[in-house]
Structures are given as C-alpha cells and as structure tokens.
Design an enzyme around this catalytic site. Structure first.
Site, short mmCIF file in Angstrom:
data_model
loop_
_atom_site.label_atom_id
_atom_site.label_comp_id
_atom_site.label_asym_id
_atom_site.label_seq_id
_atom_site.Cartn_x
_atom_site.Cartn_y
_atom_site.Cartn_z
CG HIS B 60 -0.37 0.07 2.54
ND1 HIS B 60 0.50 -0.87 3.05
CD2 HIS B 60 -0.51 1.01 3.53
CE1 HIS B 60 0.85 -0.54 4.28
NE2 HIS B 60 0.26 0.60 4.59
CG HIS B 62 -0.15 4.36 4.74
ND1 HIS B 62 -0.95 3.64 5.59
CD2 HIS B 62 -0.90 5.42 4.31
CE1 HIS B 62 -2.14 4.23 5.67
NE2 HIS B 62 -2.14 5.30 4.90
CG ASP B 64 4.85 2.71 7.39
OD1 ASP B 64 4.02 3.07 6.54
OD2 ASP B 64 4.53 2.08 8.42
CG HIS B 65 4.12 -0.41 4.24
ND1 HIS B 65 4.10 -1.74 4.57
CD2 HIS B 65 3.75 0.25 5.37
CE1 HIS B 65 3.71 -1.88 5.82
NE2 HIS B 65 3.48 -0.70 6.33
CG HIS B 140 -4.03 -0.22 6.41
ND1 HIS B 140 -4.03 -0.16 7.78
CD2 HIS B 140 -2.98 0.56 6.01
CE1 HIS B 140 -3.04 0.62 8.18
NE2 HIS B 140 -2.39 1.07 7.13
CG ASP B 210 0.47 -1.54 7.70
OD1 ASP B 210 1.42 -2.34 7.69
OD2 ASP B 210 0.64 -0.33 7.85
CG HIS B 268 3.64 -2.77 10.67
ND1 HIS B 268 2.72 -1.97 11.29
CD2 HIS B 268 4.06 -2.08 9.60
CE1 HIS B 268 2.56 -0.85 10.59
NE2 HIS B 268 3.38 -0.89 9.56
#
Lengths: 302, 302
Positions: B60, B62, B64-65, B140, B210, B268
């Site tokens: 996805h 976001h 941090d990914h 998510h 997530d 995570h």
C-alpha cells in the site's frame, strides 16, 4: 554559526555514507539544506530536534538531494507537528510531495508551504530580522540553485561600564545599541562611539552543490565566511566532471580562491575514492583553509 | 524458502529500526516485498545483490511501505541495470515514480514495468514455472494487498539406486520424475512409486501487513507454511488498533490459529514498546509456533 553535516556523499546512500543533507544553525534559525534519503534518521542520530526545522531548502530534484523529503514531512505529521513548514525548491517539488500525501490519504495537519523556484537569476527567497537567504543559480544537469545565507548586521556592543561612567539613563541603552548619540543625565551629549563597540561582523554561508566549475558564481559568493562547494571528483576524473556537470576538488578550490572566501568546505564526494583525504590534498594546493565535510561532523564557523 | 527481514517496524525509520521491507527467496526467485525508506541501504547491509531483485511487491501507499522505492529504482539506474524490473502495487504508484524520474530528467535505461492493482478480490498477479503470487485483499486505511507466494508442486524424487536395480534406462529418468510408469531394459513395466518418492511438499508464504483484524482472509491463507502478520500493537492498545486499522499480537495469533498455518512471523511493531518479546508473550497464548521478526534477521522455512 554551525553546520551539521548529515550526509555529504554523491549518488546513492550506502551502508556507511549518506547523500546530501545538512543543517545550518545561524542566529537561532535551523535551516535544513537538501534532504537525501535517510535524512530523518540522520537528524535523529545527530540529536537535532525535528521541531526546530521550519525551513527546508532543496537545491535540485536529483534523488540524492531530496528523496528523504517526503518521509520527513510524513514523520512531522505523525509527530503531530502544528507549526508551519516552508519548503523552497525547484518547480515540481510541490506536485511530487502532495501527490504522495494524497495517495496515502495523509494530508498534513500543519501548514505546508511551498516556495517553488524558477528564476535563473539570484533571488531573495527568505528574510527575517536576523538573516536573509538568496539563491545562487548553479549549472547542473537539471535546474539547480545554491543558497547564500547572510546574517544581518547586529546591534553595536554596549560598554556597560562606560555608559554608567557617563551617567547615561538605562532607558537610552537601546538607542546606544542602534548607534545613536544620547544625552546623559548631566545634560551632556555623548557620542555613540565612546560607549559602544562595533558589532560582531555578520557571517555568511554559501552552499553550492551540485555544479559544474562555474566562475560566474564568484561575485555572488565574494568573501563569504564559509563556502560549501561540491567536489565530486579529483582531477584524475576531470573528464567525467564536465559531462556530468560536477566539479573537481581543484576546481572547488579555484572558486574559493577567486571568491576570497575565508573557509572552504568540501563534500559530495564520489564513493569511488577510498580516502576523502585525497580531496584535501588536491584542493590545498590552490586554497589553504579547507575543511573536509564528513557525515555527522559539526563545523563551527567563528 | 528464506525470508530476510530488512525492516519490520511501524511508522517511521529511526536510528536503529527500519520500516517494512523484506526479501523472499523462493525457488531461486528473490521477491522484494515493500520498500520503506532506507531499503537500499538495508539490502547492502544484508549483502543481497541488487541484480537479483526483479519483482517488487508494494502492499500500500503509506510511506513506511514504499518511500524507499524511488531511491532503489534510481540506484538501479546508476548501476547501469539492463534487465526488466516489475513493480506490483496500488494504482498511483506508476505516477509517483515516473513523475520523480521525469523531474530529475533521469529515465531508466532498463525496462520498468508497473502492474497497478485495483481489484478488491484475490488476483493472480505473477506466475512462472515454480511459483505463483496472488493478492490477499486487506482492510487498512487505504487500498492494501497482502501477497500469497506459493511454490508449485515439484518433480517426484528419483531413487537412483532403485532405478538402477530395476535396470531402467537413464533416458527415462525424466519421465519417472514426472510420475510416469516406465518399461525397464528387461521389458518389465515398472510402476512409478517403486523407484520414486513423493516430491517435497510445496511451501507457501503469506505476507499480511498492514491490516485490521480480519477473519475474511483466513480461507485465502489456509494452512500456509509461514504467515507474516502485522502486530502493530499489544492488547493494551487494542482501542488504537481498530481506528488505525492495525492488529494486535493476539489478533495476529488468532488469524494464524484459524488459518492453521505452520508458523506465524510477527512484525510491524509500534516503537512505543520497549521490548518486542512482549509481542511473543501475548501471541503465544493463542498460537504456539511464533517467530519475532527483527531487522537483519534471516528466517529459513523448512
């Protein structure tokens, strides 16, 4: 004036070196200059409080100078930042950052203000009561600016003992600091120079990376206190410097000499060289006062 | 099958922890799953050759990914990569990456192929002779997929001694491996099971991060060999898990138990917890076979 080098190596982040980013602390302002990948981690490692960063200057849109920006902005958001963040950089930077925030459905809860640059002439882009910031147009493969940070002249230094000796009322001290003559409590006119000293000479810092060797910048950075000038290569690779629009250590030193700067800080080293000491050796044949930047280094400019 | 954890912490990169990224080595494929900021440095630190990465799966959008993706693509370019790079991720990922390459005037010299995902149903997105990859739709805050990597059933194991004993011609070994009966040099029909063993049971790996706690994924990941399931929080913060669409360690373990997986890998983690051992403690009350992911860890799945 203090410069903290967060990263000063060219091209890509590696296991033990970081791409360009530095924090300039000047008259209580903390300016972040460039923001390569990993800058937020380097800020943490160097114990620089995120909340102090209010202005970020991006020289150009090559990855080793700004790929850490969106992550830093996102982290500010996660930390519930509320104060304004100003970003100065080439046109396009707003679209890059906002597109990513939009697709993540993660708008910032603080005002994020972009100042997109397009001018090819030097331009005053920031000013407060203590400092001004002007662009230094550089010649690189894409639209690029250096930045000139200049302290404003401060107040005259009040000689308290002398002021008391001349029986000057406390209420007039502010006028004295501003350089005015005043009348003492005895009714006598006291010339300013009797009770004050000259202010500390204002300091200045010129950040110039990335750029091909370009003497046209010399008048813009004349006699600055400290010049950061990239030296991606040594002279042995001079034939690579021109087509990639980078400089050698010798060329950086020539700019420093022509501009009569006080101190030259070298950085943006290609990782092909094992020892950065080689950059000092080459540059010091042209210019004496050299600092080799390295990641994590703090450079205090007196 | 080996999983190298490059980063497994939530939200932001920190001095000693990295956001999500891992490399799955399965049947000679090296799949990069998620690519948080700093992934290229973590690849170097873990001595994984960049050239082995041919397929990148992004769960996805976001930060941090995936904030490390554009830097990795740029570095591939600087390293003169020539082979294709396939990127699988949510719609929008192509625009983000190509916009940055365009503004840097830095198009890749290798074919960069985006496979943008929009389906809310499981979808076969990659297949070769050894492995298939299917999406696992997750719930998510933005459109998110997990990924199910499944080995295909391999050849039967030839028992060389037995095959020689039955006087079977070498040219027929391939047919034996494919499960066929053959005729020996003595003219005798040899049933396959006399000279072969069952193939190694195919392994499978489900990456689920997530996601909020979601039993709907259970049929999709039933009996996988290893399940990576996020556990951002412990139960003490369960009231944070639902609105932020994350899971607790207990919830991850419940999914593992319902799906009857062989091994549960947790990751995570929110950095609010001092010790990741707490996640194991909570999860192991529900499910026995737990591995706590940590940055730099190699998890070999037998």
């Amino acid at each position: 004036m203090k410069i903290t080098i967060l990263g000063c190596y060219a091209a890509t982040p590696r296991s033990f070196t970081n791409p360009t980013s530095q924090v300039l602390e000047i008259k209580n302002n903390h300016f972040l200059i460039d923001c390569g990948e990993g800058t937020q981690v380097q800020l943490r490692r160097n114990k620089i409080k995120f909340s102090k960063i209010k202005h970020i200057f991006i020289s150009h849109l090559h990855g080793d100078h700004f790929y850490g920006l969106v992550g830093l902005v996102s982290t500010f958001r996660l930390l519930n930042r509320e104060s304004e963040l100003h970003i100065y950089g080439p046109k396009g930077i707003k679209e890059i950052i906002t597109l990513q925030l939009k697709l993540a459905n993660s708008w910032t809860n603080f005002p994020l203000i972009f100042h997109e640059l397009t001018s090819k002439d030097p331009q005053l882009i920031f000013e407060n009561s203590k400092v001004s910031v002007t662009t230094i147009p550089l010649k690189h493969r894409v639209y690029t600016n250096g930045f000139l940070f200049r302290e404003k002249e401060g107040d005259r230094k009040l000689l308290i003992d002398k002021a008391e000796e001349y029986n000057i009322d406390f209420a007039l001290f502010k006028s004295l600091k501003k350089g005015k003559d005043v009348v003492s409590e005895d009714g006598e006119l006291i010339p300013n120079h009797l009770v004050t000293d000259d202010p500390v000479p204002p300091k200045s810092y010129a950040f110039c990376s990335d750029t091909v060797f370009d003497p046209e910048i010399v008048p813009l950075i004349k006699k600055v206190t400290a010049l950061y000038h990239e030296s991606t290569f040594l002279e042995d690779q001079a034939e690579l410097a021109f087509p990639t629009k980078h400089s050698t250590a010798k060329q950086a030193a020539s700019i420093a000499r022509m501009a009569e700067v006080q101190k030259l800080i070298l950085g943006h080293y290609s990782t092909r060289y094992g020892k950065i000491e080689l950059f000092r050796q080459e540059a010091s044949e042209i210019f004496p006062n050299i600092v080799l930047a390295d990641d994590g280094m703090e450079i205090v400019v007196e």
